[in-house]
Design an enzyme around this catalytic site. Structure first.
Site, PDB file in Angstrom:
ATOM      1  N   MET A  89      43.206  34.237  45.692  1.00 21.99           N
ATOM      2  CA  MET A  89      41.568  34.228  45.502  1.00 21.99           C
ATOM      3  C   MET A  89      40.553  33.339  45.554  1.00 21.99           C
ATOM      4  O   MET A  89      39.518  33.107  44.784  1.00 21.99           O
ATOM      5  CB  MET A  89      41.631  34.321  43.565  1.00 21.99           C
ATOM      6  CG  MET A  89      42.339  35.232  43.376  1.00 21.99           C
ATOM      7  SD  MET A  89      41.630  36.656  43.899  1.00 21.99           S
ATOM      8  CE  MET A  89      39.803  37.065  42.696  1.00 21.99           C
ATOM      9  N   LEU A  92      37.623  31.591  52.043  1.00 22.35           N
ATOM     10  CA  LEU A  92      38.058  30.185  53.393  1.00 22.35           C
ATOM     11  C   LEU A  92      36.535  29.840  54.625  1.00 22.35           C
ATOM     12  O   LEU A  92      36.026  31.422  54.067  1.00 22.35           O
ATOM     13  CB  LEU A  92      38.522  31.062  54.198  1.00 22.35           C
ATOM     14  CG  LEU A  92      40.375  31.348  53.458  1.00 22.35           C
ATOM     15  CD1 LEU A  92      40.867  32.942  53.853  1.00 22.35           C
ATOM     16  CD2 LEU A  92      40.463  30.311  52.879  1.00 22.35           C
ATOM     17  N   HIS A 108      42.344  44.496  49.751  1.00 26.22           N
ATOM     18  CA  HIS A 108      40.569  44.373  49.026  1.00 26.22           C
ATOM     19  C   HIS A 108      41.222  45.284  48.305  1.00 26.22           C
ATOM     20  O   HIS A 108      40.643  46.408  48.736  1.00 26.22           O
ATOM     21  CB  HIS A 108      39.529  43.953  49.750  1.00 26.22           C
ATOM     22  CG  HIS A 108      38.525  43.720  48.664  1.00 26.22           C
ATOM     23  ND1 HIS A 108      37.766  42.826  48.465  1.00 26.22           N
ATOM     24  CD2 HIS A 108      37.431  44.836  48.084  1.00 26.22           C
ATOM     25  CE1 HIS A 108      37.026  42.793  47.254  1.00 26.22           C
ATOM     26  NE2 HIS A 108      36.546  44.460  47.458  1.00 26.22           N
ATOM     27  N   GLU A 142      32.517  36.183  57.424  1.00 26.10           N
ATOM     28  CA  GLU A 142      31.882  37.446  56.183  1.00 26.10           C
ATOM     29  C   GLU A 142      32.328  37.887  55.346  1.00 26.10           C
ATOM     30  O   GLU A 142      33.979  39.292  55.475  1.00 26.10           O
ATOM     31  CB  GLU A 142      31.471  39.079  57.224  1.00 26.10           C
ATOM     32  CG  GLU A 142      30.665  39.921  56.624  1.00 26.10           C
ATOM     33  CD  GLU A 142      29.815  40.944  56.787  1.00 26.10           C
ATOM     34  OE1 GLU A 142      28.719  41.641  56.014  1.00 26.10           O
ATOM     35  OE2 GLU A 142      29.729  40.691  57.818  1.00 26.10           O
ATOM     36  N   ASP A 144      34.729  39.954  53.320  1.00 23.99           N
ATOM     37  CA  ASP A 144      35.314  41.015  52.511  1.00 23.99           C
ATOM     38  C   ASP A 144      34.548  42.031  54.075  1.00 23.99           C
ATOM     39  O   ASP A 144      34.536  43.111  53.948  1.00 23.99           O
ATOM     40  CB  ASP A 144      35.353  41.551  51.335  1.00 23.99           C
ATOM     41  CG  ASP A 144      35.781  40.690  50.666  1.00 23.99           C
ATOM     42  OD1 ASP A 144      37.196  40.875  50.704  1.00 23.99           O
ATOM     43  OD2 ASP A 144      35.307  40.691  49.525  1.00 23.99           O
TER      44      ASP A 144
HETATM   45  N1  NHR Z   1      37.480  34.244  53.352  1.00 27.29           N
HETATM   46  C1  NHR Z   1      36.812  34.968  54.045  1.00 27.29           C
HETATM   47  N2  NHR Z   1      36.267  33.756  54.712  1.00 27.29           N
HETATM   48  N3  NHR Z   1      36.599  36.406  55.264  1.00 27.29           N
HETATM   49  C2  NHR Z   1      37.273  36.999  53.681  1.00 27.29           C
HETATM   50  O1  NHR Z   1      37.265  37.773  53.721  1.00 27.29           O
HETATM   51  C3  NHR Z   1      38.012  36.406  52.470  1.00 27.29           C
HETATM   52  C4  NHR Z   1      37.771  35.518  52.646  1.00 27.29           C
HETATM   53  C5  NHR Z   1      38.886  34.558  51.127  1.00 27.29           C
HETATM   54  C6  NHR Z   1      39.881  35.881  50.736  1.00 27.29           C
HETATM   55  C7  NHR Z   1      40.390  38.039  49.596  1.00 27.29           C
HETATM   56  C8  NHR Z   1      38.679  38.694  48.755  1.00 27.29           C
HETATM   57  C9  NHR Z   1      39.368  39.950  48.416  1.00 27.29           C
HETATM   58  O2  NHR Z   1      39.711  40.769  48.968  1.00 27.29           O
HETATM   59  C10 NHR Z   1      39.081  37.139  51.059  1.00 27.29           C
HETATM   60  C11 NHR Z   1      38.453  37.623  52.014  1.00 27.29           C
HETATM   61  C12 NHR Z   1      37.980  35.741  46.833  1.00 27.29           C
HETATM   62  C13 NHR Z   1      36.626  35.559  46.053  1.00 27.29           C
HETATM   63  C14 NHR Z   1      36.035  34.722  45.078  1.00 27.29           C
HETATM   64  O3  NHR Z   1      35.266  35.188  44.778  1.00 27.29           O
HETATM   65  C15 NHR Z   1      36.114  36.928  47.037  1.00 27.29           C
HETATM   66  C16 NHR Z   1      37.221  37.864  47.306  1.00 27.29           C
HETATM   67  C17 NHR Z   1      38.081  37.513  47.893  1.00 27.29           C
HETATM   68  C18 NHR Z   1      38.696  36.510  47.159  1.00 27.29           C
HETATM   69  N4  NHR Z   1      36.488  33.570  45.048  1.00 27.29           N
HETATM   70  C19 NHR Z   1      36.100  32.634  43.954  1.00 27.29           C
HETATM   71  C20 NHR Z   1      35.524  31.744  44.930  1.00 27.29           C
HETATM   72  O4  NHR Z   1      34.718  30.361  44.631  1.00 27.29           O
HETATM   73  C21 NHR Z   1      37.094  32.186  42.743  1.00 27.29           C
HETATM   74  C22 NHR Z   1      37.587  33.309  42.167  1.00 27.29           C
HETATM   75  C23 NHR Z   1      38.915  33.206  42.029  1.00 27.29           C
HETATM   76  O5  NHR Z   1      39.636  31.345  41.851  1.00 27.29           O
HETATM   77  O6  NHR Z   1      39.049  34.190  40.113  1.00 27.29           O
HETATM   78  O7  NHR Z   1      36.168  31.404  45.876  1.00 27.29           O
HETATM   79  O8  NHR Z   1      37.902  40.309  46.788  1.00 27.29           O
HETATM   80  C1  GAR Z   2      45.596  43.587  43.995  1.00 30.03           C
HETATM   81  O1  GAR Z   2      44.858  44.736  43.767  1.00 30.03           O
HETATM   82  C2  GAR Z   2      44.585  42.901  45.263  1.00 30.03           C
HETATM   83  O2  GAR Z   2      43.947  43.829  45.761  1.00 30.03           O
HETATM   84  C3  GAR Z   2      43.293  42.172  44.477  1.00 30.03           C
HETATM   85  O3  GAR Z   2      44.170  41.319  43.986  1.00 30.03           O
HETATM   86  C4  GAR Z   2      45.853  41.607  42.903  1.00 30.03           C
HETATM   87  C5  GAR Z   2      46.254  40.358  43.885  1.00 30.03           C
HETATM   88  O4  GAR Z   2      48.136  42.107  42.639  1.00 30.03           O
HETATM   89  N1  GAR Z   2      42.707  40.749  45.656  1.00 30.03           N
HETATM   90  C6  GAR Z   2      41.688  40.478  45.635  1.00 30.03           C
HETATM   91  O5  GAR Z   2      41.395  40.824  44.197  1.00 30.03           O
HETATM   92  C7  GAR Z   2      41.355  39.438  46.471  1.00 30.03           C
HETATM   93  N2  GAR Z   2      39.796  39.005  45.676  1.00 30.03           N
HETATM   94  P1  GAR Z   2      48.980  40.962  43.308  1.00 30.03           P
HETATM   95  O6  GAR Z   2      49.200  39.419  43.072  1.00 30.03           O
HETATM   96  O7  GAR Z   2      50.131  41.387  42.112  1.00 30.03           O
HETATM   97  O8  GAR Z   2      49.526  41.056  44.952  1.00 30.03           O
END
Ligand code: NHR
Ligand code: GAR
Length: 223
Positions: A89, A92, A108, A142, A144
């Site tokens: 979460m 990066l 995602h 970028e 997602d």
């Molecule tokens: N990093 C990059 N550069 N590109 C992607 O496509 C990424 C990534 C890091 C994580 C997973 C993504 C998802 O599938 C992912 C894809 C976290 C957030 C977020 O807002 C958004 C998308 C995803 C993962 N995180 C907050 C933050 O400030 C924290 C939220 C929390 O801790 O609950 O990093 O959805």
């Molecule tokens: C999954 O549904 C995945 O697609 C989503 O979180 C869940 C993780 O479940 N990913 C995100 O939302 C990334 N931001 P899990 O910990 O049981 O695998």
């Protein structure tokens, strides 16, 4: 030769469990599971399976760049070929993503390009969509926005809540993600010139369809 794989998690780790249950040790060797949260249930799943675990808490670092450097150092100590985000979460940095270019996958919970970011199930319900799903994609800078590899689709039902919809999507994720990873491990899937390619041919922008792929696999089986 088994593909050395590091899996990053933040939570329950049900996708991690799907990897543990689905991939043969000759195919993928999960050499470490790393979480940014010490209370992630996925750490227990890994330990149960005899996989080494590490916790790197982002709150111990002043900024994203320093966290990502420390995270990369932990990962690189395991010399993985493939790095899997499984409910990880933390966003990066560009530097981190570049280091693992073409070998960093994410799942995602939406039919990308729809609903990047968070709260995807609620947003699909609020929009009145008839279907929803999940996308496995190569991670790029970028959020997602990297090239899609494969998608699963589920119907949205009249009485769905974000929770019931998330559960239906997650059940498909557990087939989708190990299958997409296997395509990489077997050498059929590569990122080439910014395109996800299967057997050297560019995959459509929305990715392959899991249901179609599963039907084709059944047709090719001769048992
Ligand atoms: N990093 C990059 N550069 N590109 C992607 O496509 C990424 C990534 C890091 C994580 C997973 C993504 C998802 O599938 C992912 C894809 C976290 C957030 C977020 O807002 C958004 C998308 C995803 C993962 N995180 C907050 C933050 O400030 C924290 C939220 C929390 O801790 O609950 O990093 O959805
Ligand atoms: C999954 O549904 C995945 O697609 C989503 O979180 C869940 C993780 O479940 N990913 C995100 O939302 C990334 N931001 P899990 O910990 O049981 O695998």
């Amino acid at each position: 030769m088994s593909c050395r794989t590091v899996i990053l998690i933040s939570g329950s780790g049900s996708n991690l469990q799907a990897f543990i249950d689905t991939l043969h040790p000759q195919q993928a060797d999960i050499v470490a599971v790393i979480s940014n949260r010490a209370d992630a249930y996925g750490l227990e799943r890994a330990a149960q399976a005899g996989i080494p675990t590490q916790v790197l808490d982002h709150r111990d670092f002043p900024d994203r760049a320093s966290y990502d450097l420390a995270l990369a150092a932990l990962i690189d100590a395991h010399t993985p070929e493939l790095v899997i985000l499984a409910g990880f979460m933390r966003i990066l940095t560009a530097g981190f993503v570049a280091r693992y270019h073409g070998r960093l996958l994410n799942i995602h919970p939406s039919l990308l390009p729809k609903y990047t970011g968070l709260h995807t199930h609620r947003r699909a319900l609020e929009a009145g969509d008839q279907e929803h799903g999940a996308t496995v994609h190569f991670v790029t800078e970028e959020l997602d926005g990297g090239p899609a590899i494969m998608q699963s689709h589920v119907p949205i039902l009249a009485d769905d809540t974000p929770e019931s919809l998330a559960e239906r999507v997650r059940a498909t994720e557990h087939r989708l993600y190990p299958l997409a990873a296997m395509l990489y491990i077997s050498g059929r899937l590569r990122l080439m010139d910014g395109h996800a390619c299967l057997d050297g041919n560019a995959i459509a922008p929305c990715g392959l369809r899991l249901d179609q792929f599963e039907t084709d696999m059944r047709g090719h089986r001769n048992d």
